[in-house]
Design an enzyme around this catalytic site. Structure first.
Site, mmCIF file in Angstrom:
data_model
loop_
_atom_site.group_PDB
_atom_site.id
_atom_site.type_symbol
_atom_site.label_atom_id
_atom_site.label_comp_id
_atom_site.label_asym_id
_atom_site.label_seq_id
_atom_site.Cartn_x
_atom_site.Cartn_y
_atom_site.Cartn_z
ATOM 1 N N LYS A 1 -5.041 -1.941 21.600
ATOM 2 C CA LYS A 1 -5.430 -1.871 20.139
ATOM 3 C C LYS A 1 -6.066 -3.110 19.418
ATOM 4 C CE LYS A 1 -2.238 0.978 18.757
ATOM 5 N NZ LYS A 1 -1.377 2.118 18.197
ATOM 6 N N GLY B 1 -3.117 10.340 17.196
ATOM 7 C CA GLY B 1 -2.583 11.843 17.162
ATOM 8 C C GLY B 1 -1.869 12.550 18.055
ATOM 9 N N ASP B 2 -1.503 13.589 17.676
ATOM 10 C CA ASP B 2 -0.463 14.408 18.791
ATOM 11 C C ASP B 2 -1.409 15.682 18.972
ATOM 12 O OD1 ASP B 2 1.588 12.772 19.199
ATOM 13 O OD2 ASP B 2 2.271 13.045 16.856
ATOM 14 N N ALA C 1 -3.019 17.255 12.226
ATOM 15 C CA ALA C 1 -3.326 17.644 13.577
ATOM 16 C C ALA C 1 -4.116 19.384 13.415
ATOM 17 C CB ALA C 1 -1.975 17.704 14.486
ATOM 18 N N TYR D 1 4.862 0.315 16.447
ATOM 19 C CA TYR D 1 6.218 1.266 16.488
ATOM 20 C C TYR D 1 7.285 0.070 16.874
ATOM 21 C CZ TYR D 1 3.232 5.044 16.750
ATOM 22 O OH TYR D 1 2.178 5.981 16.335
ATOM 23 N N GLU E 1 1.133 5.531 0.813
ATOM 24 C CA GLU E 1 0.256 6.526 1.678
ATOM 25 C C GLU E 1 0.709 7.994 1.256
ATOM 26 O OE1 GLU E 1 1.057 6.431 6.028
ATOM 27 O OE2 GLU E 1 1.453 8.298 6.000
ATOM 28 N N HIS F 1 4.246 -1.050 3.425
ATOM 29 C CA HIS F 1 3.306 0.238 3.220
ATOM 30 C C HIS F 1 4.416 1.325 2.798
ATOM 31 C CE1 HIS F 1 0.028 3.108 3.789
ATOM 32 N NE2 HIS F 1 0.779 3.849 4.876
ATOM 33 N N HIS G 1 -6.849 8.337 7.141
ATOM 34 C CA HIS G 1 -6.346 8.134 8.397
ATOM 35 C C HIS G 1 -7.242 8.970 9.595
ATOM 36 C CE1 HIS G 1 -1.662 7.148 7.489
ATOM 37 N NE2 HIS G 1 -2.634 6.663 6.603
ATOM 38 N N SER H 1 0.996 -1.099 -0.031
ATOM 39 C CA SER H 1 -0.228 -0.304 0.244
ATOM 40 C C SER H 1 0.920 1.403 -0.102
ATOM 41 C CB SER H 1 -1.041 -0.152 1.208
ATOM 42 O OG SER H 1 -0.075 -0.330 2.462
ATOM 43 N N GLN I 1 5.266 2.556 12.145
ATOM 44 C CA GLN I 1 6.307 3.803 12.024
ATOM 45 C C GLN I 1 7.617 3.304 11.189
ATOM 46 O OE1 GLN I 1 6.880 6.723 11.356
ATOM 47 N NE2 GLN I 1 6.360 7.400 13.511
ATOM 48 N N PHE J 1 12.471 14.562 10.121
ATOM 49 C CA PHE J 1 11.167 13.724 10.519
ATOM 50 C C PHE J 1 11.671 12.899 11.763
ATOM 51 C CE2 PHE J 1 8.734 13.500 6.146
ATOM 52 C CZ PHE J 1 8.673 14.816 6.425
HETATM 53 C C1 LIG Z 1 1.462 4.263 10.269
HETATM 54 C C2 LIG Z 1 1.293 5.309 10.922
HETATM 55 C C3 LIG Z 1 0.393 6.586 10.501
HETATM 56 C C4 LIG Z 1 0.167 7.850 10.867
HETATM 57 N N1 LIG Z 1 -0.667 8.835 10.531
HETATM 58 C C5 LIG Z 1 -0.778 10.002 11.179
HETATM 59 C C6 LIG Z 1 -1.692 10.960 10.607
HETATM 60 O O1 LIG Z 1 -2.403 10.740 9.674
HETATM 61 N N2 LIG Z 1 -2.021 12.114 11.423
HETATM 62 C C7 LIG Z 1 -1.477 12.119 12.489
HETATM 63 O O2 LIG Z 1 -1.688 13.150 13.096
HETATM 64 N N3 LIG Z 1 -0.330 11.110 12.917
HETATM 65 C C8 LIG Z 1 -0.198 10.078 12.308
HETATM 66 N N4 LIG Z 1 0.826 9.298 12.965
HETATM 67 C C9 LIG Z 1 1.491 9.618 14.137
HETATM 68 C C10 LIG Z 1 0.607 9.162 15.374
HETATM 69 O O3 LIG Z 1 -0.628 9.843 15.388
HETATM 70 C C11 LIG Z 1 1.658 9.605 16.447
HETATM 71 O O4 LIG Z 1 2.537 8.895 16.641
HETATM 72 C C12 LIG Z 1 0.851 9.656 17.974
HETATM 73 O O5 LIG Z 1 1.697 10.152 18.966
HETATM 74 C C13 LIG Z 1 0.523 8.377 18.445
HETATM 75 O O6 LIG Z 1 -0.613 7.775 17.720
HETATM 76 P P1 LIG Z 1 -1.191 6.120 17.918
HETATM 77 O O7 LIG Z 1 -2.326 6.089 17.476
HETATM 78 O O8 LIG Z 1 -0.145 5.208 17.895
HETATM 79 O O9 LIG Z 1 -1.392 6.324 19.572
HETATM 80 P P2 LIG Z 1 -1.457 5.263 20.671
HETATM 81 O O10 LIG Z 1 -1.685 3.863 20.272
HETATM 82 O O11 LIG Z 1 -2.577 5.794 21.575
HETATM 83 O O12 LIG Z 1 -0.256 5.532 21.722
HETATM 84 C C14 LIG Z 1 0.140 6.929 21.938
HETATM 85 C C15 LIG Z 1 1.048 6.710 23.222
HETATM 86 O O13 LIG Z 1 0.389 6.342 24.255
HETATM 87 C C16 LIG Z 1 0.845 5.185 24.894
HETATM 88 N N5 LIG Z 1 -0.561 4.545 25.422
HETATM 89 C C17 LIG Z 1 -1.371 3.773 24.516
HETATM 90 N N6 LIG Z 1 -2.533 3.714 25.320
HETATM 91 C C18 LIG Z 1 -2.241 3.820 26.493
HETATM 92 C C19 LIG Z 1 -2.848 3.542 27.800
HETATM 93 N N7 LIG Z 1 -4.274 2.862 27.713
HETATM 94 N N8 LIG Z 1 -2.476 4.213 28.956
HETATM 95 C C20 LIG Z 1 -1.178 4.728 29.020
HETATM 96 N N9 LIG Z 1 -0.482 4.878 27.806
HETATM 97 C C21 LIG Z 1 -1.046 4.441 26.650
HETATM 98 C C22 LIG Z 1 1.772 4.589 23.944
HETATM 99 O O14 LIG Z 1 2.310 3.412 24.585
HETATM 100 C C23 LIG Z 1 2.164 5.488 23.106
HETATM 101 O O15 LIG Z 1 3.350 5.873 24.051
HETATM 102 C C24 LIG Z 1 0.961 8.028 12.135
HETATM 103 C C25 LIG Z 1 1.610 7.090 12.688
HETATM 104 C C26 LIG Z 1 1.802 5.728 12.053
HETATM 105 C C27 LIG Z 1 2.903 5.001 12.838
#
Ligand SMILES: Cc1cc2nc3c(=O)[nH]c(=O)nc-3n(C[C@H](O)[C@H](O)[C@H](O)COP(=O)(O)OP(=O)(O)OC[C@H]3O[C@@H](n4cnc5c(N)ncnc54)[C@H](O)[C@@H]3O)c2cc1C
Length: 291
Positions: free
Chosen positions: A160, A103-104, A46, A140, A12, A261, A72, A10, A171, A211
């Protein structure tokens, strides 16, 4: 639910900025569609800035190509209502795959919205939509920079999966052992969904270095030292970067990765070159490659 068989390749995109960016992306998506990818995913920025940009780009992919589009969706700022509306729009547009992310938090914003972590978004989508969407989540292999520990990050990834993720995309990374180690660990814990490595071409080394500093992806010292040693010799930087990434992909596929990907950064050539170099299947040559 699985709409696309694995092994799946795939690509992106990000929503374009301005009419020139949109024109460029139209050209890129037509060129890359010719490779026959399983789907094009479209990032979600974001700050709400590309909320409509993502939907527009997804519709553009569907209108312009025969390739499935996977938006996404990040949840940290949204409300149940705003995220629900977007999901309804995607369903109405014929989308069947969503990349569900946390997201962040944008700078200056201290508190998240209704969902704090991606597992909560996955749960919400599953409850609201059942199996309407194939849900992808992020993984990750070198661990998320905000995780309390490597072990916690793995457990959080598994949250998840338990919430209903169907597959994952990683990542980017340049060390295949990080991926294999991650896979071993989650497999030992009973995870059996496909986890597809995210591949970032190294054509623009300075950009990828920037990045990487932000997202916690490691560029191994030997790669950095070689790249820096080439100085202004763009030809060598380019050739070495391509070779490193192609060999990484080969290692991953030979080791059982269920696809790749590609982060295209809206450019055709780095992805097309890799696709051809690896002999990945195309509509004209479905059986090429060594696998
Ligand atoms: C393939 C890919 C595509 C992406 N696309 C985008 C995009 O389109 N737009 C964008 O803004 N960002 C994108 N990102 C970046 C991503 O949004 C960031 O890395 C963000 O900081 C984490 O998102 P996540 O969904 O992995 O979060 P999560 O899975 O929620 O994890 C985030 C952090 O919180 C911790 N955590 C998770 N669950 C819990 C819990 N229940 N209790 C305590 N800690 C917890 C995890 O260990 C991790 O450190 C992408 C990343 C990847 C790998």
């Amino acid at each position: 639910m699985t709409h696309v068989p694995h092994t799946a390749f795939s690509i992106e995109f990000f929503p374009p900025k301005g009419p020139k960016g949109a024109q460029r992306l139209d050209k890129t998506m037509i060129e890359l569609a010719a490779l026959g990818p399983a789907f094009f995913s479209v990032t979600f920025g974001a700050g709400g800035t590309t909320r409509s940009g993502t939907l527009d780009t997804v519709e553009r992919v569907m209108d312009t190509t025969a390739v499935a589009a996977a938006p996404h969706l990040s949840c940290i700022e949204g409300t149940r209502a705003s995220i629900g509306e977007l999901l309804d729009s995607y369903k109405a547009a014929g989308v069947t795959r969503i990349v569900a992310l946390r997201g962040d938090l944008p700078e200056g914003m201290e508190r998240p919205g209704v969902f704090q972590y991606a597992n909560e978004l996955v749960e919400y989508i599953k409850t609201r939509h059942g199996d309407d969407f194939h849900l992808e989540v992020a993984a990750y292999p070198e661990f998320h920079p905000q995780a309390d520990s490597a072990a916690d990050d793995v457990d959080n990834f598994i949250r998840k999966v338990d919430a209903g993720a169907d597959s994952a995309m990683t990542q980017y990374f340049y060390n295949a052992d990080a991926y294999f180690n991650f896979m071993e660990e989650i497999t030992a814990k009973g995870v059996d969904i496909p986890v597809v490595p995210g591949i970032m071409p190294l054509d623009n080394f300075e950009q990828i270095s920037r990045f990487s500093a932000m997202c916690g992806a490691d560029i191994p010292r030997w790669i950095r030292q070689k790249m820096e040693g080439f100085g202004d010799d763009r030809k060598s930087v380019h050739a070495f970067g391509r070779d490193v990434v192609a060999r990484l992909c080969e290692q991953l596929l030979a080791g059982g990765a269920p696809g790749l990907h590609f982060y295209s950064l809206n450019k055709t050539e780095p992805v097309r070159w890799l696709w051809q170099e690896l002999g990945l299947p195309t509509p004209e040559q479905p059986q090429t490659g060594t696998r």
